[in-house]
Design a protein around this motif. Sequence first.
Motif, PDB file in Angstrom:
ATOM      1  N   ARG A  65      13.080  79.352 -24.415  1.00 39.21           N
ATOM      2  CA  ARG A  65      13.414  79.441 -25.678  1.00 39.21           C
ATOM      3  C   ARG A  65      14.833  79.088 -26.313  1.00 39.21           C
ATOM      4  O   ARG A  65      14.777  78.625 -27.332  1.00 39.21           O
ATOM      5  N   ALA A  66      15.777  78.892 -25.510  1.00 36.87           N
ATOM      6  CA  ALA A  66      17.038  78.348 -25.838  1.00 36.87           C
ATOM      7  C   ALA A  66      16.864  76.883 -25.766  1.00 36.87           C
ATOM      8  O   ALA A  66      17.670  76.383 -27.003  1.00 36.87           O
ATOM      9  N   ASP A  67      16.102  76.270 -25.175  1.00 33.05           N
ATOM     10  CA  ASP A  67      15.924  74.803 -25.182  1.00 33.05           C
ATOM     11  C   ASP A  67      15.291  74.290 -26.040  1.00 33.05           C
ATOM     12  O   ASP A  67      15.170  73.039 -26.556  1.00 33.05           O
ATOM     13  N   LEU A  68      14.328  75.305 -26.660  1.00 31.78           N
ATOM     14  CA  LEU A  68      13.126  74.837 -27.691  1.00 31.78           C
ATOM     15  C   LEU A  68      13.692  74.041 -28.891  1.00 31.78           C
ATOM     16  O   LEU A  68      13.379  72.990 -29.337  1.00 31.78           O
ATOM     17  N   PRO A  69      14.495  74.604 -29.649  1.00 31.73           N
ATOM     18  CA  PRO A  69      15.220  73.996 -30.791  1.00 31.73           C
ATOM     19  C   PRO A  69      15.776  72.485 -30.442  1.00 31.73           C
ATOM     20  O   PRO A  69      15.815  71.628 -31.244  1.00 31.73           O
ATOM     21  N   LEU A  70      16.310  72.342 -29.295  1.00 36.01           N
ATOM     22  CA  LEU A  70      16.815  71.000 -28.867  1.00 36.01           C
ATOM     23  C   LEU A  70      15.564  70.163 -28.743  1.00 36.01           C
ATOM     24  O   LEU A  70      15.956  68.797 -28.939  1.00 36.01           O
ATOM     25  N   ASN A  71      14.657  70.413 -28.416  1.00 37.60           N
ATOM     26  CA  ASN A  71      13.668  69.611 -27.819  1.00 37.60           C
ATOM     27  C   ASN A  71      12.538  69.245 -28.953  1.00 37.60           C
ATOM     28  O   ASN A  71      11.647  68.322 -29.150  1.00 37.60           O
ATOM     29  N   TYR A  72      12.445  70.187 -29.685  1.00 35.90           N
ATOM     30  CA  TYR A  72      11.223  70.439 -30.600  1.00 35.90           C
ATOM     31  C   TYR A  72      11.591  70.692 -32.002  1.00 35.90           C
ATOM     32  O   TYR A  72      12.525  71.253 -32.418  1.00 35.90           O
ATOM     33  N   VAL A  73      10.793  70.136 -33.228  1.00 36.22           N
ATOM     34  CA  VAL A  73      11.205  70.175 -34.463  1.00 36.22           C
ATOM     35  C   VAL A  73      10.020  71.323 -34.903  1.00 36.22           C
ATOM     36  O   VAL A  73       8.789  70.890 -34.824  1.00 36.22           O
ATOM     37  N   ARG A  74      10.484  72.105 -35.888  1.00 36.42           N
ATOM     38  CA  ARG A  74       9.306  72.841 -36.560  1.00 36.42           C
ATOM     39  C   ARG A  74       8.512  72.143 -37.613  1.00 36.42           C
ATOM     40  O   ARG A  74       9.000  71.165 -38.137  1.00 36.42           O
ATOM     41  N   ARG A  75       7.538  72.564 -37.967  1.00 37.67           N
ATOM     42  CA  ARG A  75       6.623  71.843 -39.007  1.00 37.67           C
ATOM     43  C   ARG A  75       7.292  71.772 -40.153  1.00 37.67           C
ATOM     44  O   ARG A  75       7.619  70.755 -40.933  1.00 37.67           O
ATOM     45  N   GLU A  76       7.748  72.926 -40.605  1.00 38.19           N
ATOM     46  CA  GLU A  76       8.493  72.907 -41.989  1.00 38.19           C
ATOM     47  C   GLU A  76       9.687  72.246 -42.045  1.00 38.19           C
ATOM     48  O   GLU A  76      10.059  71.698 -43.029  1.00 38.19           O
ATOM     49  N   ASP A  77      10.464  72.196 -40.877  1.00 43.69           N
ATOM     50  CA  ASP A  77      11.731  71.334 -40.893  1.00 43.69           C
ATOM     51  C   ASP A  77      11.330  69.793 -41.010  1.00 43.69           C
ATOM     52  O   ASP A  77      12.019  68.840 -41.527  1.00 43.69           O
ATOM     53  N   TYR A  78      10.058  69.539 -40.238  1.00 47.03           N
ATOM     54  CA  TYR A  78       9.843  67.973 -40.355  1.00 47.03           C
ATOM     55  C   TYR A  78       9.493  67.649 -41.904  1.00 47.03           C
ATOM     56  O   TYR A  78       9.963  66.639 -42.136  1.00 47.03           O
ATOM     57  N   LEU A  79       8.526  68.540 -42.615  1.00 51.37           N
ATOM     58  CA  LEU A  79       8.236  68.259 -43.641  1.00 51.37           C
ATOM     59  C   LEU A  79       9.407  68.046 -44.526  1.00 51.37           C
ATOM     60  O   LEU A  79       9.376  67.248 -45.506  1.00 51.37           O
ATOM     61  N   ARG A  80      10.221  69.167 -44.329  1.00 56.18           N
ATOM     62  CA  ARG A  80      11.496  68.766 -45.394  1.00 56.18           C
ATOM     63  C   ARG A  80      12.369  67.706 -45.066  1.00 56.18           C
ATOM     64  O   ARG A  80      12.588  66.942 -46.350  1.00 56.18           O
ATOM     65  N   GLY A  81      12.494  67.109 -44.019  1.00 56.34           N
ATOM     66  CA  GLY A  81      13.084  65.856 -43.826  1.00 56.34           C
ATOM     67  C   GLY A  81      12.298  64.774 -44.505  1.00 56.34           C
ATOM     68  O   GLY A  81      12.848  63.821 -44.678  1.00 56.34           O
ATOM     69  N   GLN A  82      10.931  64.925 -44.027  1.00 57.72           N
ATOM     70  CA  GLN A  82      10.243  63.743 -44.696  1.00 57.72           C
ATOM     71  C   GLN A  82      10.366  63.688 -46.199  1.00 57.72           C
ATOM     72  O   GLN A  82      10.316  62.571 -46.708  1.00 57.72           O
ATOM     73  N   ALA A  83      10.395  64.853 -46.882  1.00 60.76           N
ATOM     74  CA  ALA A  83      10.324  64.682 -48.164  1.00 60.76           C
ATOM     75  C   ALA A  83      11.575  64.394 -48.753  1.00 60.76           C
ATOM     76  O   ALA A  83      11.971  63.629 -49.798  1.00 60.76           O
ATOM     77  N   VAL A  84      12.767  64.514 -47.976  1.00 61.95           N
ATOM     78  CA  VAL A  84      14.096  64.042 -48.224  1.00 61.95           C
ATOM     79  C   VAL A  84      13.886  62.243 -48.230  1.00 61.95           C
ATOM     80  O   VAL A  84      14.532  61.627 -48.975  1.00 61.95           O
ATOM     81  N   ILE A  85      13.553  61.985 -47.109  1.00 58.81           N
ATOM     82  CA  ILE A  85      13.330  60.682 -46.942  1.00 58.81           C
ATOM     83  C   ILE A  85      12.756  59.939 -47.877  1.00 58.81           C
ATOM     84  O   ILE A  85      12.951  58.699 -48.307  1.00 58.81           O
ATOM     85  N   GLU A  86      11.612  60.361 -48.229  1.00 59.87           N
ATOM     86  CA  GLU A  86      10.592  59.829 -49.401  1.00 59.87           C
ATOM     87  C   GLU A  86      11.199  59.803 -50.584  1.00 59.87           C
ATOM     88  O   GLU A  86      11.140  58.968 -51.222  1.00 59.87           O
ATOM     89  N   ALA A  87      12.111  60.946 -50.806  1.00 58.28           N
ATOM     90  CA  ALA A  87      12.803  61.034 -52.050  1.00 58.28           C
ATOM     91  C   ALA A  87      13.852  59.765 -52.126  1.00 58.28           C
ATOM     92  O   ALA A  87      13.929  59.062 -53.050  1.00 58.28           O
ATOM     93  N   LYS A  88      14.513  59.629 -51.200  1.00 62.02           N
ATOM     94  CA  LYS A  88      15.541  58.526 -51.036  1.00 62.02           C
ATOM     95  C   LYS A  88      14.816  57.159 -51.261  1.00 62.02           C
ATOM     96  O   LYS A  88      15.575  56.394 -51.884  1.00 62.02           O
ATOM     97  N   LEU A  89      13.555  57.085 -50.424  1.00 59.45           N
ATOM     98  CA  LEU A  89      12.811  55.849 -50.538  1.00 59.45           C
ATOM     99  C   LEU A  89      12.508  55.554 -52.075  1.00 59.45           C
ATOM    100  O   LEU A  89      12.483  54.337 -52.453  1.00 59.45           O
ATOM    101  N   ASP A  90      11.886  56.729 -52.696  1.00 56.22           N
ATOM    102  CA  ASP A  90      11.566  56.213 -53.990  1.00 56.22           C
ATOM    103  C   ASP A  90      12.747  56.058 -54.986  1.00 56.22           C
ATOM    104  O   ASP A  90      12.526  55.332 -55.864  1.00 56.22           O
TER     105      ASP A  90
END
Length: 104
Positions: A65-90
């Motif tokens: 559980r301690a290593d989990l955040p270091l190795n994996y990304v939650r779905r919501e965090d990934y979608l938020r990051g993708q939204a930011v990248i797409e907004a910057k690309l737009d």
Amino acid sequence: MKLNIDFWEVISFMLSFAGLMFAAGKLLLSQIEKRLNERFEALEIARRESESGWSRLEREFFEFRADLPLNYVRREDYLRGQAVIEAKLDALYSKIELLQRGSY
């Protein structure tokens, strides 16, 4: 042939038989108690081993559980990051489009 047994002889035979049965019962019960003690000791050893196994498993789970955040990304965090990248690309696309219109 006639068998003569006195009353006291019958009593002594009965008492000796009762004593023999008592001694045999006591010996049997002591053997049963010995076997039960051996089984309880074996169960106690197995419980201790199981307990140490569970604590090891629990420790490994907490490490996971301690290593989990270091190795994996939650779905919501990934979608938020993708939204930011797409907004910057737009925004970049809009700026490039404005530059192209201005140069014609």
